[in-house]
Design a protein around this motif. Structure first.
Motif, PDB file in Angstrom:
ATOM      1  N   MET A 188      10.859  30.309  37.995  1.00 41.58           N
ATOM      2  CA  MET A 188      11.932  29.622  37.264  1.00 41.58           C
ATOM      3  C   MET A 188      12.506  28.469  38.067  1.00 41.58           C
ATOM      4  N   ALA A 189      12.536  28.616  39.385  1.00 38.48           N
ATOM      5  CA  ALA A 189      13.250  27.632  40.192  1.00 38.48           C
ATOM      6  C   ALA A 189      12.352  26.649  40.921  1.00 38.48           C
ATOM      7  N   LYS A 190      11.242  27.135  41.466  1.00 38.51           N
ATOM      8  CA  LYS A 190      10.486  26.282  42.367  1.00 38.51           C
ATOM      9  C   LYS A 190       9.243  25.681  41.731  1.00 38.51           C
ATOM     10  N   VAL A 191       8.620  26.422  40.826  1.00 33.18           N
ATOM     11  CA  VAL A 191       7.385  25.904  40.250  1.00 33.18           C
ATOM     12  C   VAL A 191       7.736  24.860  39.185  1.00 33.18           C
ATOM     13  N   GLU A 192       7.055  23.734  39.229  1.00 34.17           N
ATOM     14  CA  GLU A 192       7.360  22.694  38.245  1.00 34.17           C
ATOM     15  C   GLU A 192       7.044  23.173  36.845  1.00 34.17           C
ATOM     16  N   PHE A 193       7.997  23.067  35.959  1.00 32.89           N
ATOM     17  CA  PHE A 193       7.861  23.521  34.572  1.00 32.89           C
ATOM     18  C   PHE A 193       7.678  25.023  34.454  1.00 32.89           C
ATOM     19  N   GLY A 194       7.901  25.719  35.567  1.00 33.01           N
ATOM     20  CA  GLY A 194       7.804  27.169  35.519  1.00 33.01           C
ATOM     21  C   GLY A 194       8.802  27.734  34.532  1.00 33.01           C
ATOM     22  N   TRP A 195      10.003  27.179  34.541  1.00 34.88           N
ATOM     23  CA  TRP A 195      11.042  27.599  33.606  1.00 34.88           C
ATOM     24  C   TRP A 195      10.560  27.497  32.167  1.00 34.88           C
ATOM     25  N   LEU A 196       9.809  26.433  31.872  1.00 34.62           N
ATOM     26  CA  LEU A 196       9.328  26.205  30.516  1.00 34.62           C
ATOM     27  C   LEU A 196       8.281  27.240  30.128  1.00 34.62           C
ATOM     28  N   ILE A 197       7.324  27.440  31.015  1.00 31.90           N
ATOM     29  CA  ILE A 197       6.243  28.386  30.728  1.00 31.90           C
ATOM     30  C   ILE A 197       6.808  29.786  30.524  1.00 31.90           C
ATOM     31  N   ARG A 198       7.721  30.171  31.412  1.00 35.51           N
ATOM     32  CA  ARG A 198       8.251  31.526  31.329  1.00 35.51           C
ATOM     33  C   ARG A 198       9.095  31.734  30.081  1.00 35.51           C
ATOM     34  N   SER A 199       9.977  30.823  29.781  1.00 36.22           N
ATOM     35  CA  SER A 199      10.826  30.969  28.602  1.00 36.22           C
ATOM     36  C   SER A 199       9.999  30.930  27.325  1.00 36.22           C
ATOM     37  N   ILE A 200       8.976  30.080  27.306  1.00 41.15           N
ATOM     38  CA  ILE A 200       8.102  30.050  26.120  1.00 41.15           C
ATOM     39  C   ILE A 200       7.424  31.400  25.952  1.00 41.15           C
TER      40      ILE A 200
END
Lengths: 359, 494, 152
Positions: free
Chosen positions: A78-90
């Motif tokens: 969620m915090a460090k990986v680029e667009f990780g927040w997007l992938i996880r929430s999707i």
């Protein structure tokens, strides 16, 4: 461009007789009537499943399935990986939308009696897919190893353990031990990324194959129309393009949800802490969970919970075999009774889910 | 053999003396005393001055036996309940027979003396078993004496305030004896006491001043490490306050009586009394306990420095040390107070309102200090502003759901720098102060940048969504038009 | 003669526009989907989840009789190297009132500046108000790399 396409096609056709398939596909048509909109929900469910596979694989690259690291690895995503927040929430949102879409698909098939002969197996495989989907949801929910998921899993597997005879061994099997521990996490991870996908793919393949071979089911009222009044549209390109358009909008919806309603992570699970008040399962289990709360602690000689689970299991079996005992529909006759059952089930689910969510 | 001889002698003497004394005063009824007085033993001599004697008690009241008869065998016979000279615990049991009985003490003698002394002693350190294991460490007679017992207000009582130190130290200054019980317990209390204000006054005959029992209690004495003890750090200030907060009691001494009140309001008092932080100082940590006296002007910083080491060190090597000492200003106390030490606010620093520097340093006198104070204050204010700004940005980023763990960690650095500048004030050296302040500013800048980046990321996501939605909308629209077109063509072609 | 062509023209330009719109839209969409995916696939600067262990530096670069603060997740950790060369790690948060401790080479203790609390090089309290010793962390030496990990 066009000649390249032709040349490629011919090359393949010489080897696998693709043109036969192409003829078949060209002839595919979709009935057009006032209830046609429901046809889309199978495809939407499929699309959401594909999204889950893609985002799931991406998450797999960074997720760590051990007690010590699961929570933190998702924090990392969620915090460090680029667009990780997007992938996880999707991934989290699409899971819920998938189940919702599957339910809508199932109910629309029920009310249209699309399960009737010759599509009994399609219904059966579809029901299995729904159960597998809920299994995906249950196993995936634990993976963040946060407080909510830990206790939800504990309660959920406790309920499984209540079943007579098979309950205890089933619970131990699910948990990988007597209690919910890191062993449970490992197991659920294995179920979620290997076992369930494998089984799901096979059953899905069957389900889709049947749909392809048998085409879209027509409502009984439509079947009674004279042939000339039976409007259709070709699957290629009309229905497919409409399908794609809808999928595009669903994708946009997922992105909006991911940005404005990011999925929470909460607090890391602590096995030794007391359960927080008001533990709830995910909404798609809520109606069953809430029902169990209403059943008195003891009924005759059985525990209330056991009665509840057995009742639901019975209901599930009855539901699964509707195509086989609904003789009227297979004869082409209207069956209001099924409508009533379906309506009752739908309203029951909606009301109990709402009550459970609000309490 | 000797006993028989004694008895024989006693019989002879008693019978000789019995007749005349028989017609004596009411006390003559105590035949034991009559006989033993002729022996001129210490017990009977002392007993004549004893309060029990004056209240009509006889030897038999404690020793048992029959005090009415002059027949020695009858009088000192077990049939009459004679217990001889009680040893060990039997002594205290004998005392407690009356002293713990309300029926005797209150009803019969109308005494206001408490009835729980025995109970208290048994629960106290002195109630533990002695090295022999056969009795408690102390008996009533250990402190009160046996036969010449008088009230504690009587000048000759061993428990009179002026005599008590000597009584206690009979054991407590005996290193060999104390070693058999607690080798690590100090035995120099009396020596220290003699140097204290209390000790000096006590020596000069002031019964009001504190002695051993005033603080430690009399019967209920517990180890200072025991949370129930009156001298446990959490209870000690209240114990001192028993006298020191009593304005009427303290009047003749001419010192304030609000120290406890002030202390309770201070950071030290709050920490010790409310939060039970044993790291905080009680009265004795600064004043000493047996050698209690306020610290001298030059040593205040050393006393405070036992905990506040860095501040004390800086102060002692600063120009203020000489300046304060030569003006008889009590170092730390001058700016921070003594009992009511509250958390030092920033207002203390600088030349504005409420600033202590301004007491001596004015714009046109002691100018150098004035300028340093002013600069330090402005740097401190800037640092606080930077820190608040950094915290605000980090909070905003966190509220927006951005991950700011690392920035939050670095906030510690800013806080650390701020605390250090406050300590560096005591060097009264601008260079040292600025060095730390600059470090703080650097950390604050780093944190603010990181937090701002996180906030930017938040907006980036929304912008990204907007653009992606735009693309999807355009594509969807194009797709829709295509569908319409295709279907129109299909209709046309039919 | 002319009419068919003029009739066709506006259709063609509309068709072309649509084609461009569709083609461009698809390309843009592919970009909007694949850019995040590729960015995601690139490993972030902090290579991995650092939560149960943290790399604290090279053994050869840590002086004997020195102590330094290392970030462990959200907590400060004091890493000391004794005169004999052993590396130890403790929580750097003083157990009294949470100030950050420091290593004092002159006195050979871990010291808290706030209230003169002192800990020896085993984390035990040897002076001042701290009520508890410092929590210890595991130190693992792999080749020349020092790794600090939480005790589990």
């Amino acid at each position: 461009m066009k000649t390249l396409w032709n040349r490629t096609f011919t090359w393949i056709d010489e080897r696998v007789q693709l043109s036969d398939v192409m003829h078949f596909l060209e002839k595919k048509s979709v009935p057009v009537h006032s209830h046609s909109v429901w046809y889309y929900f199978g495809g939407v469910s499929l699309f959401l499943f594909i999204i889950q596979v893609v985002t799931g694989i991406l998450l797999l690259l960074y997720y760590k399935g051990s007690e010590e690291l699961a929570f933190e690895s998702i924090q990392f995503i969620m915090a460090k990986v680029e667009f990780g927040w997007l992938i996880r929430s999707i991934h989290s949102w699409a899971a819920n939308l998938f189940i919702l879409s599957a339910f809508i698909h199932m109910f629309s098939v029920l009310f249209e009696k699309a399960y009737r002969k010759p599509r009994e197996l399609t219904w059966l495989s579809g029901m299995i897919l729904l159960f597998l989907g809920m299994g995906f949801g249950f196993s995936g929910y634990l993976l963040p190893w946060n407080e909510v998921s830990f206790f939800a899993t504990k309660v959920g597997t406790d309920i499984a353990g209540v079943l007579p005879v098979v309950g205890e061994p089933l619970m131990v099997f699910l948990r990988g031990g007597e209690d919910v521990t890191g062993a449970t996490l490992s197991r659920f991870f294995g179920f979620h990324v290997a076992v369930l996908p494998g089984i799901f793919t096979v059953v899905l393949g069957l389900h889709l194959l049947l749909v392809q071979r048998q085409g879209m089911s027509k409502p009984l009222s439509y079947e009674r129309l004279p042939a000339t009044d039976q409007k259709t549209m070709p699957f290629f390109p009309n229905f497919m393009l409409r399908d794609l358009l809808l999928w595009l909008l669903v994708l946009n919806l997922l992105a909006i949800l991911a940005v404005f309603f990011p999925w929470e992570l909460g607090v890391k699970a602590d096995q030794f802490a007391p359960a927080p008040a008001g533990i709830k399962p995910e909404w798609y289990f809520m109606f069953m969970f809430q029902t169990l709360k209403y059943i008195p602690g003891e009924l005759w000689f059985l525990e209330g919970e056991v009665v509840g689970i057995l009742l639901f299991s019975l209901a599930g079996v009855v539901w699964m075999f509707i195509p086989f005992w609904d003789k009227k529909s297979s004869r082409g006759e209207e069956n209001r009774f099924i409508n009533y059952i379906g309506l009752f089930a739908l309203i029951y689910i909606i009301i109990l889910t709402t009550i459970g969510w609000l309490s | 053999m000797a006993l028989v001889n004694n008895n024989a002698l006693a019989i002879v003497l008693c019978s000789v003396l019995a007749l005349p004394t028989a017609f004596g005063t009411a006390q003559a009824q105590d035949q034991c005393l009559t006989c033993h007085s002729t022996l001129e033993d210490n017990a009977s001599t002392a007993f004549k001055g004893d309060i029990h004697f004056r209240n009509g008690l006889t030897c038999a009241s404690c020793h048992g036996g029959d005090s009415h008869t002059d027949d020695m065998e009858k009088a000192m016979g077990t049939a009459a309940g004679f217990i001889g000279v009680p040893k060990g615990d039997r002594i205290s049991v004998a005392c407690a027979k009356c002293h713990s009985d309300a029926g005797v003490m209150v009803k019969k003698y109308n005494s206001a003396i408490p009835l729980d002394q025995m109970e208290l002693v048994e629960g106290s350190v002195h109630g533990k078993l002695s090295t022999s294991g056969r009795e408690h460490i102390a008996q009533c007679t250990s402190c009160h004496g046996a036969h010449g017992i008088v009230t504690k207000t009587n000048r000759s009582s061993p428990v009179h305030p002026l005599n008590l130190p000597a009584t206690c130290t009979k054991c407590h200054s005996d290193a060999t004896f104390m070693r058999t019980y607690n080798p690590s317990l100090p035995v120099d209390q009396l020596e220290k006491y003699k140097t204290s204000v209390h000790g000096k006054r006590n020596k000069n005959g002031d019964p009001k001043t504190a002695e051993c029992a005033s603080c430690h209690g009399s019967h209920e004495i517990l180890s200072a490490k025991d949370p129930r003890s009156q001298v446990h750090p959490t209870k000690l200030p209240a114990t001192c306050a028993k006298c020191h907060s009593d304005a009427t009691y303290m009047k003749p001494y001419g010192i304030a009586s609000d120290q406890f009140e002030q202390f309770a309001r201070s950071v030290h008092g709050q920490a010790l009394l409310e939060k039970k932080d044993l790291g905080a100082p009680a009265c004795n940590d600064c004043h000493g306990n047996h050698g209690a006296a306020p610290p001298g002007v030059e040593s205040v910083s050393k006393v405070c420095g036992t905990c506040h080491a860095l501040n004390a060190e800086l102060f002692s090597s600063s120009p203020h040390k000489k300046a304060f000492d030569s003006r008889k200003l009590p170092e730390c106390e001058t700016c921070h107070g003594n009992h009511e030490i509250v958390a030092a606010k920033d207002e203390l620093l600088g030349v504005g309102e409420g600033a202590v520097c301004a007491w001596c340093h004015k714009e046109n006198s002691n100018i150098k200090g004035y300028q340093i104070a002013r600069t330090m204050r402005s740097l401190a204010d800037s640092l606080i502003a930077s820190e608040e700004n950094a915290i605000m940005l980090v909070d905003e980023a966190e509220q927006k759901g951005m991950e700011v763990g690392e920035a939050k960690f670095k906030l510690r650095e800013i806080r650390q720098a701020r605390l250090e500048t406050r300590t560096k004030v005591h060097s009264f050296d601008l260079d040292q102060f600025s060095e730390v302040a600059t470090r703080g500013f650097g950390s604050a800048a780093k944190v603010s940048t990181e937090a701002s980046q996180a906030i930017d990321q938040y907006y980036f996501r929304r912008w990204g969504l907007f653009i992606a939605s735009l693309i999807i909308t355009i594509l969807a629209f194009a797709l829709y038009i295509s569908i319409r077109r295709i279907e129109k063509e299909q209709v046309q072609n039919r | 003669m002319d009419t068919p062509t003029t009739l066709d023209q506006p259709q063609h330009s509309k068709r072309d526009f649509l084609k461009y719109l569709l083609g461009g839209g698809i390309l843009a969409w592919l970009g909007a989907v694949f850019y995040p995916v590729f960015a995601y696939l690139k490993p972030p600067k902090q290579g991995d989840v650092e939560v149960t262990s943290v790399k604290a530096g090279k053994l050869s670069e840590i002086e004997k009789e020195s102590g330094v603060i290392v970030r462990f997740g959200n907590k400060p950790v004091m890493m000391v190297r004794t005169a004999e060369g052993e590396v130890r790690a403790f929580s750097a948060t003083c157990t009294h009132l949470d100030c950050t401790v420091q290593f004092r080479k002159d006195t050979g203790v871990i010291w808290c500046a706030c209230h003169n609390g002192k800990y020896d090089l085993n984390g035990r309290v040897v002076g001042g108000p701290p009520p508890r010793p410092l929590d210890e962390y595991r130190v693992i030496i792999q080749a020349d790399e020092v790794i600090i990990s939480s005790r589990t």
